[in-house]
Motif scaffolding. Sequence first.
Motif, PDB file in Angstrom:
ATOM      1  N   SER A  51     -18.949  -5.282 -10.245  1.00 48.88           N
ATOM      2  CA  SER A  51     -18.279  -4.681  -9.090  1.00 48.88           C
ATOM      3  C   SER A  51     -18.312  -5.602  -7.868  1.00 48.88           C
ATOM      4  O   SER A  51     -19.362  -6.141  -7.526  1.00 48.88           O
ATOM      5  N   TYR A 104     -16.362  -4.651  -4.771  1.00 44.39           N
ATOM      6  CA  TYR A 104     -16.226  -3.813  -3.563  1.00 44.39           C
ATOM      7  C   TYR A 104     -17.072  -2.543  -3.650  1.00 44.39           C
ATOM      8  O   TYR A 104     -16.996  -1.699  -2.755  1.00 44.39           O
ATOM      9  N   GLY A 154     -17.094   0.179  -8.779  1.00 44.37           N
ATOM     10  CA  GLY A 154     -17.688   0.162 -10.124  1.00 44.37           C
ATOM     11  C   GLY A 154     -19.194   0.423 -10.050  1.00 44.37           C
ATOM     12  O   GLY A 154     -19.755   1.117 -10.896  1.00 44.37           O
ATOM     13  N   PRO A 208     -14.152  -4.734 -12.678  1.00 47.42           N
ATOM     14  CA  PRO A 208     -12.920  -4.599 -11.898  1.00 47.42           C
ATOM     15  C   PRO A 208     -11.807  -5.436 -12.555  1.00 47.42           C
ATOM     16  O   PRO A 208     -12.092  -6.257 -13.436  1.00 47.42           O
ATOM     17  N   THR A 209     -10.594  -5.267 -12.106  1.00 48.14           N
ATOM     18  CA  THR A 209      -9.430  -5.927 -12.709  1.00 48.14           C
ATOM     19  C   THR A 209      -8.859  -6.970 -11.761  1.00 48.14           C
ATOM     20  O   THR A 209      -8.793  -6.742 -10.555  1.00 48.14           O
ATOM     21  N   ARG A 210      -8.494  -8.119 -12.326  1.00 44.01           N
ATOM     22  CA  ARG A 210      -7.834  -9.185 -11.564  1.00 44.01           C
ATOM     23  C   ARG A 210      -6.636  -9.659 -12.365  1.00 44.01           C
ATOM     24  O   ARG A 210      -6.797 -10.154 -13.470  1.00 44.01           O
ATOM     25  N   LEU A 211      -5.443  -9.494 -11.800  1.00 44.51           N
ATOM     26  CA  LEU A 211      -4.216  -9.912 -12.490  1.00 44.51           C
ATOM     27  C   LEU A 211      -4.176  -9.377 -13.919  1.00 44.51           C
ATOM     28  O   LEU A 211      -3.930 -10.123 -14.864  1.00 44.51           O
ATOM     29  N   GLY A 212      -4.490  -8.129 -14.041  1.00 46.70           N
ATOM     30  CA  GLY A 212      -4.388  -7.445 -15.330  1.00 46.70           C
ATOM     31  C   GLY A 212      -5.596  -7.564 -16.227  1.00 46.70           C
ATOM     32  O   GLY A 212      -5.705  -6.837 -17.208  1.00 46.70           O
ATOM     33  N   THR A 271     -12.304  -0.600 -13.641  1.00 44.80           N
ATOM     34  CA  THR A 271     -11.643   0.003 -12.479  1.00 44.80           C
ATOM     35  C   THR A 271     -10.320  -0.712 -12.270  1.00 44.80           C
ATOM     36  O   THR A 271     -10.226  -1.942 -12.348  1.00 44.80           O
ATOM     37  N   VAL A 304      -8.868   3.130  -8.364  1.00 42.48           N
ATOM     38  CA  VAL A 304      -9.129   3.151  -6.922  1.00 42.48           C
ATOM     39  C   VAL A 304      -7.806   3.387  -6.195  1.00 42.48           C
ATOM     40  O   VAL A 304      -6.736   3.036  -6.690  1.00 42.48           O
TER      41      VAL A 304
HETATM   42  C1  FMN Z   1      -7.061 -10.521  -6.190  1.00 44.22           C
HETATM   43  C2  FMN Z   1      -7.033  -9.137  -6.771  1.00 44.22           C
HETATM   44  C3  FMN Z   1      -6.229  -8.891  -7.884  1.00 44.22           C
HETATM   45  C4  FMN Z   1      -6.181  -7.605  -8.433  1.00 44.22           C
HETATM   46  N1  FMN Z   1      -5.403  -7.385  -9.542  1.00 44.22           N
HETATM   47  C5  FMN Z   1      -5.388  -6.142 -10.094  1.00 44.22           C
HETATM   48  C6  FMN Z   1      -4.626  -5.875 -11.268  1.00 44.22           C
HETATM   49  O1  FMN Z   1      -3.974  -6.749 -11.853  1.00 44.22           O
HETATM   50  N2  FMN Z   1      -4.628  -4.619 -11.767  1.00 44.22           N
HETATM   51  C7  FMN Z   1      -5.335  -3.606 -11.206  1.00 44.22           C
HETATM   52  O2  FMN Z   1      -5.285  -2.486 -11.710  1.00 44.22           O
HETATM   53  N3  FMN Z   1      -6.080  -3.820 -10.095  1.00 44.22           N
HETATM   54  C8  FMN Z   1      -6.114  -5.048  -9.531  1.00 44.22           C
HETATM   55  N4  FMN Z   1      -6.889  -5.272  -8.420  1.00 44.22           N
HETATM   56  C9  FMN Z   1      -7.637  -4.167  -7.834  1.00 44.22           C
HETATM   57  C10 FMN Z   1      -9.019  -4.077  -8.443  1.00 44.22           C
HETATM   58  O3  FMN Z   1      -8.917  -3.448  -9.700  1.00 44.22           O
HETATM   59  C11 FMN Z   1      -9.969  -3.295  -7.521  1.00 44.22           C
HETATM   60  O4  FMN Z   1     -10.191  -4.059  -6.374  1.00 44.22           O
HETATM   61  C12 FMN Z   1     -11.294  -3.035  -8.216  1.00 44.22           C
HETATM   62  O5  FMN Z   1     -11.113  -2.241  -9.345  1.00 44.22           O
HETATM   63  C13 FMN Z   1     -12.299  -2.360  -7.326  1.00 44.22           C
HETATM   64  O6  FMN Z   1     -13.522  -2.289  -8.025  1.00 44.22           O
HETATM   65  P1  FMN Z   1     -14.904  -2.776  -7.365  1.00 44.22           P
HETATM   66  O7  FMN Z   1     -15.053  -2.017  -6.088  1.00 44.22           O
HETATM   67  O8  FMN Z   1     -15.954  -2.356  -8.354  1.00 44.22           O
HETATM   68  O9  FMN Z   1     -14.871  -4.246  -7.164  1.00 44.22           O
HETATM   69  C14 FMN Z   1      -6.957  -6.554  -7.864  1.00 44.22           C
HETATM   70  C15 FMN Z   1      -7.768  -6.830  -6.755  1.00 44.22           C
HETATM   71  C16 FMN Z   1      -7.832  -8.088  -6.201  1.00 44.22           C
HETATM   72  C17 FMN Z   1      -8.707  -8.349  -5.006  1.00 44.22           C
END
Ligand code: FMN
Length: 163
Positions: free
Chosen positions: A9, A11, A14, A56-60, A86, A134
Amino acid sequence: MKVELYHASKYGNGAQAAEEFRKLMTTRGHSVEVHNIDEAKPKEIPQADLYVFGSPTRLGKPIGGMRHFLKKVELPSGTKYAIFATYLGAKPDNKTGKMPTTDELANWQRSIPIMNEILTSKGMVKVAEMPLFVVEMKGPLEEGWQKKVEDFVAEILSSSKLH
Ligand SMILES: Cc1cc2nc3c(=O)[nH]c(=O)nc-3n(C[C@H](O)[C@H](O)[C@H](O)COP(=O)(O)O)c2cc1C
């Protein structure tokens, strides 16, 4: 049951779900150790009855650190795991006002399938999975998330794979 949970996580959303999971499992008589992968070593994972991974998810995809962590994990074939990810909840496009299509969403939300692929390729066995959403990039979690964690716990505890 002894559970080790590893999350990535950034932010705190998670981490919040992980804490709720720990709380619910503890009141049901199970022990859960929660770790952020930044403070854990994938080759030094303690013995447990179940491993839970959350990203968490980044670019899918699952965030890079979690993909690397899972690839390095060495646990015996047959080891049980559960998984959560998430995602950002679907919203209408700012310009067009259109909701993303099912295909677009599937492409944007591949964290769970990707983590499953890594772990099942090691012979590990999935017990349950939980997508969480989220409201904005940094949270909060969408309303009703506690119920999802409760259901996740119930699914794990009733799984025949763990008995
Ligand atoms: C650079 C970036 C890319 C992201 N890409 C996606 C994505 O492709 N799909 C998605 O569902 N969420 C995306 N997110 C949102 C994250 O899923 C979300 O910030 C995260 O789940 C929060 O969880 P955390 O608080 O545990 O970090 C992205 C967030 C960031 C900052």
